[in-house]
Write a protein that holds these residues in place. Structure first.
Motif, PDB file in Angstrom:
ATOM      1  N   TRP A  31       0.826  -1.199   0.000  1.00 20.32           N
ATOM      2  CA  TRP A  31       0.000   0.000   0.000  1.00 20.32           C
ATOM      3  C   TRP A  31       0.863   1.252   0.000  1.00 20.32           C
ATOM      4  CZ3 TRP A  31      -0.434   3.891   3.710  1.00 20.32           C
ATOM      5  CH2 TRP A  31      -1.423   4.831   3.446  1.00 20.32           C
ATOM      6  N   ARG A  32       1.920   1.262   0.827  1.00 17.58           N
ATOM      7  CA  ARG A  32       2.814   2.423   0.863  1.00 17.58           C
ATOM      8  C   ARG A  32       3.464   2.643  -0.499  1.00 17.58           C
ATOM      9  NH1 ARG A  32       4.746   5.060   5.104  1.00 17.58           N
ATOM     10  NH2 ARG A  32       6.836   5.151   4.228  1.00 17.58           N
ATOM     11  N   ASN A  33       3.819   1.568  -1.168  1.00 13.94           N
ATOM     12  CA  ASN A  33       4.457   1.693  -2.477  1.00 13.94           C
ATOM     13  C   ASN A  33       3.460   2.193  -3.527  1.00 13.94           C
ATOM     14  OD1 ASN A  33       6.630   1.515  -4.252  1.00 13.94           O
ATOM     15  ND2 ASN A  33       5.956  -0.490  -4.958  1.00 13.94           N
ATOM     16  N   SER A  34       2.240   1.688  -3.477  1.00 14.16           N
ATOM     17  CA  SER A  34       1.255   2.087  -4.484  1.00 14.16           C
ATOM     18  C   SER A  34       0.662   3.460  -4.207  1.00 14.16           C
ATOM     19  CB  SER A  34       0.130   1.061  -4.556  1.00 14.16           C
ATOM     20  OG  SER A  34      -0.639   1.102  -3.375  1.00 14.16           O
ATOM     21  N   ALA A  35       0.732   3.929  -2.968  1.00 11.86           N
ATOM     22  CA  ALA A  35       0.168   5.237  -2.625  1.00 11.86           C
ATOM     23  C   ALA A  35       1.127   6.375  -2.938  1.00 11.86           C
ATOM     24  CB  ALA A  35      -0.213   5.263  -1.147  1.00 11.86           C
ATOM     25  N   GLY A  36       2.267   6.065  -3.488  1.00 13.05           N
ATOM     26  CA  GLY A  36       3.193   7.110  -3.892  1.00 13.05           C
ATOM     27  C   GLY A  36       4.182   7.524  -2.821  1.00 13.05           C
ATOM     28  N   PHE A  37       4.210   6.800  -1.677  1.00  8.81           N
ATOM     29  CA  PHE A  37       5.192   7.129  -0.649  1.00  8.81           C
ATOM     30  C   PHE A  37       6.603   6.798  -1.111  1.00  8.81           C
ATOM     31  CE2 PHE A  37       1.412   6.461   2.069  1.00  8.81           C
ATOM     32  CZ  PHE A  37       1.373   7.711   2.646  1.00  8.81           C
ATOM     33  N   GLU A  38       6.687   5.753  -1.891  1.00  8.93           N
ATOM     34  CA  GLU A  38       7.978   5.310  -2.410  1.00  8.93           C
ATOM     35  C   GLU A  38       7.809   5.015  -3.896  1.00  8.93           C
ATOM     36  OE1 GLU A  38       8.883   1.833  -0.185  1.00  8.93           O
ATOM     37  OE2 GLU A  38       8.578   2.842   1.720  1.00  8.93           O
ATOM     38  N   THR A  39       8.859   5.160  -4.649  1.00  6.85           N
ATOM     39  CA  THR A  39       8.834   4.777  -6.062  1.00  6.85           C
ATOM     40  C   THR A  39       9.935   3.746  -6.272  1.00  6.85           C
ATOM     41  OG1 THR A  39      10.277   6.643  -6.584  1.00  6.85           O
ATOM     42  CG2 THR A  39       7.905   6.968  -6.862  1.00  6.85           C
ATOM     43  N   THR A  40       9.516   2.497  -6.380  1.00 10.84           N
ATOM     44  CA  THR A  40      10.466   1.402  -6.536  1.00 10.84           C
ATOM     45  C   THR A  40      10.018   0.520  -7.687  1.00 10.84           C
ATOM     46  OG1 THR A  40       9.232   0.061  -4.953  1.00 10.84           O
ATOM     47  CG2 THR A  40      11.064   1.348  -4.087  1.00 10.84           C
ATOM     48  N   PRO A  41      10.947  -0.213  -8.285  1.00  9.77           N
ATOM     49  CA  PRO A  41      10.584  -1.175  -9.334  1.00  9.77           C
ATOM     50  C   PRO A  41       9.666  -2.265  -8.751  1.00  9.77           C
ATOM     51  CG  PRO A  41      12.955  -0.830  -9.264  1.00  9.77           C
ATOM     52  CD  PRO A  41      12.388  -0.124  -8.085  1.00  9.77           C
ATOM     53  N   PRO A  42       8.799  -2.838  -9.576  1.00 10.46           N
ATOM     54  CA  PRO A  42       7.820  -3.821  -9.070  1.00 10.46           C
ATOM     55  C   PRO A  42       8.453  -5.032  -8.382  1.00 10.46           C
ATOM     56  CG  PRO A  42       7.248  -3.143 -11.291  1.00 10.46           C
ATOM     57  CD  PRO A  42       8.575  -2.527 -10.977  1.00 10.46           C
ATOM     58  N   LEU A  43       9.547  -5.555  -8.923  1.00  8.56           N
ATOM     59  CA  LEU A  43      10.175  -6.717  -8.299  1.00  8.56           C
ATOM     60  C   LEU A  43      10.724  -6.359  -6.922  1.00  8.56           C
ATOM     61  CD1 LEU A  43      10.985  -9.660  -8.476  1.00  8.56           C
ATOM     62  CD2 LEU A  43      13.116  -8.941  -9.556  1.00  8.56           C
ATOM     63  N   PHE A  44      11.342  -5.208  -6.813  1.00 10.44           N
ATOM     64  CA  PHE A  44      11.864  -4.766  -5.520  1.00 10.44           C
ATOM     65  C   PHE A  44      10.719  -4.523  -4.539  1.00 10.44           C
ATOM     66  CE2 PHE A  44      13.533  -1.604  -2.532  1.00 10.44           C
ATOM     67  CZ  PHE A  44      14.636  -2.308  -2.056  1.00 10.44           C
ATOM     68  N   ALA A  45       9.601  -3.987  -5.035  1.00 12.90           N
ATOM     69  CA  ALA A  45       8.431  -3.762  -4.180  1.00 12.90           C
ATOM     70  C   ALA A  45       7.886  -5.090  -3.663  1.00 12.90           C
ATOM     71  CB  ALA A  45       7.362  -3.001  -4.938  1.00 12.90           C
ATOM     72  N   LEU A  46       7.879  -6.120  -4.507  1.00 10.34           N
ATOM     73  CA  LEU A  46       7.395  -7.434  -4.089  1.00 10.34           C
ATOM     74  C   LEU A  46       8.316  -8.045  -3.041  1.00 10.34           C
ATOM     75  CD1 LEU A  46       5.340  -9.702  -4.489  1.00 10.34           C
ATOM     76  CD2 LEU A  46       6.856 -10.611  -6.265  1.00 10.34           C
ATOM     77  N   VAL A  47       9.621  -7.976  -3.281  1.00 14.58           N
ATOM     78  CA  VAL A  47      10.579  -8.508  -2.301  1.00 14.58           C
ATOM     79  C   VAL A  47      10.475  -7.754  -0.986  1.00 14.58           C
ATOM     80  CG1 VAL A  47      13.042  -8.776  -1.806  1.00 14.58           C
ATOM     81  CG2 VAL A  47      12.159  -9.408  -4.045  1.00 14.58           C
ATOM     82  N   THR A  48      10.335  -6.428  -1.067  1.00 19.27           N
ATOM     83  CA  THR A  48      10.176  -5.623   0.139  1.00 19.27           C
ATOM     84  C   THR A  48       8.900  -6.003   0.886  1.00 19.27           C
ATOM     85  OG1 THR A  48      11.357  -3.811  -0.914  1.00 19.27           O
ATOM     86  CG2 THR A  48      10.050  -3.257   1.005  1.00 19.27           C
ATOM     87  N   ALA A  49       7.830  -6.269   0.155  1.00 20.69           N
ATOM     88  CA  ALA A  49       6.577  -6.678   0.787  1.00 20.69           C
ATOM     89  C   ALA A  49       6.728  -8.011   1.500  1.00 20.69           C
ATOM     90  CB  ALA A  49       5.464  -6.753  -0.257  1.00 20.69           C
ATOM     91  N   ILE A  50       7.425  -8.957   0.879  1.00 20.25           N
ATOM     92  CA  ILE A  50       7.640 -10.261   1.515  1.00 20.25           C
ATOM     93  C   ILE A  50       8.480 -10.110   2.769  1.00 20.25           C
ATOM     94  CG2 ILE A  50       8.771 -12.504   1.212  1.00 20.25           C
ATOM     95  CD1 ILE A  50       7.828 -12.370  -1.736  1.00 20.25           C
ATOM     96  N   VAL A  51       9.544  -9.334   2.682  1.00 23.24           N
ATOM     97  CA  VAL A  51      10.405  -9.114   3.856  1.00 23.24           C
ATOM     98  C   VAL A  51       9.623  -8.389   4.950  1.00 23.24           C
ATOM     99  CG1 VAL A  51      12.449  -7.883   4.676  1.00 23.24           C
ATOM    100  CG2 VAL A  51      12.555  -9.201   2.557  1.00 23.24           C
ATOM    101  N   SER A  52       8.802  -7.418   4.582  1.00 26.82           N
ATOM    102  CA  SER A  52       7.992  -6.703   5.571  1.00 26.82           C
ATOM    103  C   SER A  52       6.997  -7.636   6.242  1.00 26.82           C
ATOM    104  CB  SER A  52       7.245  -5.546   4.914  1.00 26.82           C
ATOM    105  OG  SER A  52       8.141  -4.583   4.447  1.00 26.82           O
TER     106      SER A  52
END
Length: 140
Positions: A31-52
Motif C-alpha cells: 500500500w505504501r508503495n502504491s500510494a506514492g510514498f515510495e517509487t520502486t521497481p515492481p520486483l523490488f516492491a514485491l521482495v520488500t513486501a515479503i520481507v515486511s
C-alpha cells in the motif's frame, strides 16, 4: 499417513495469527508503495513486501512471546493475572501504544513505544514489589 492428514494435524490457530501478521506487513508495504510514498521497481516492491510480512511475523512472535512469558512467570511465582502488579505494566504498555499512535499516527512507533513502556514499567513494578516484600519480610 497422508500429506493432507499430517498438514491438518500440524496446523494450529497460532499459524492463522502468523498469516494475518504476514498479510498485514506485506499489504502495508504494498500500500505504501502504491500510494506514492515510495517509487520502486515492481520486483523490488514485491521482495520488500515479503520481507515486511516476515518482519511483521517476527515482531508479533517476539511481542506476544514476551507478554505470554511475563504472564506465565508471574503466575508461576504465585501471582494472579488479576493482581495490580501484573495489570499495571500491561495497561501501561497499551496506553503507550494508544498515546503514541494518537500523537504520531505511526503504527511502528506506537508498537515500539508500547513495548518499551511495558518493559520499563514492569521493571519498576518488579523493583517496587521486591522492596515492599523485603521490608514486609524483615518487619514480621
Amino acid at each position: 499417513m497422508s500429506l493432507h492428514q499430517r498438514f491438518r494435524d500440524r496446523l494450529r490457530p497460532w499459524h492463522l495469527l502468523d498469516l494475518a501478521a504476514f498479510l498485514f506487513g506485506a499489504g502495508w508495504s504494498l500500500w505504501r508503495n502504491s500510494a506514492g510514498f515510495e517509487t520502486t521497481p515492481p520486483l523490488f516492491a514485491l521482495v520488500t513486501a515479503i520481507v515486511s510480512g516476515l518482519l511483521a511475523v517476527v515482531v508479533l512472535r517476539f511481542t506476544l512471546g514476551n507478554l505470554w512469558g511475563y504472564a506465565v512467570e508471574y503466575a508461576n511465582a504465585g501471582g494472579q493475572w488479576s493482581d495490580l502488579a501484573f495489570l499495571v505494566p500491561v495497561g501501561s504498555g497499551l496506553a503507550g501504544v494508544v498515546v503514541t499512535y494518537a500523537v504520531t499516527t505511526d503504527l511502528g512507533a506506537a508498537a515500539w513505544a508500547g513495548f518499551w513502556t511495558f518493559a520499563v514499567v514492569a521493571g519498576v513494578v518488579a523493583v517496587a514489589v521486591s522492596f515492599a516484600a523485603g521490608y514486609r519480610g524483615t518487619s514480621a
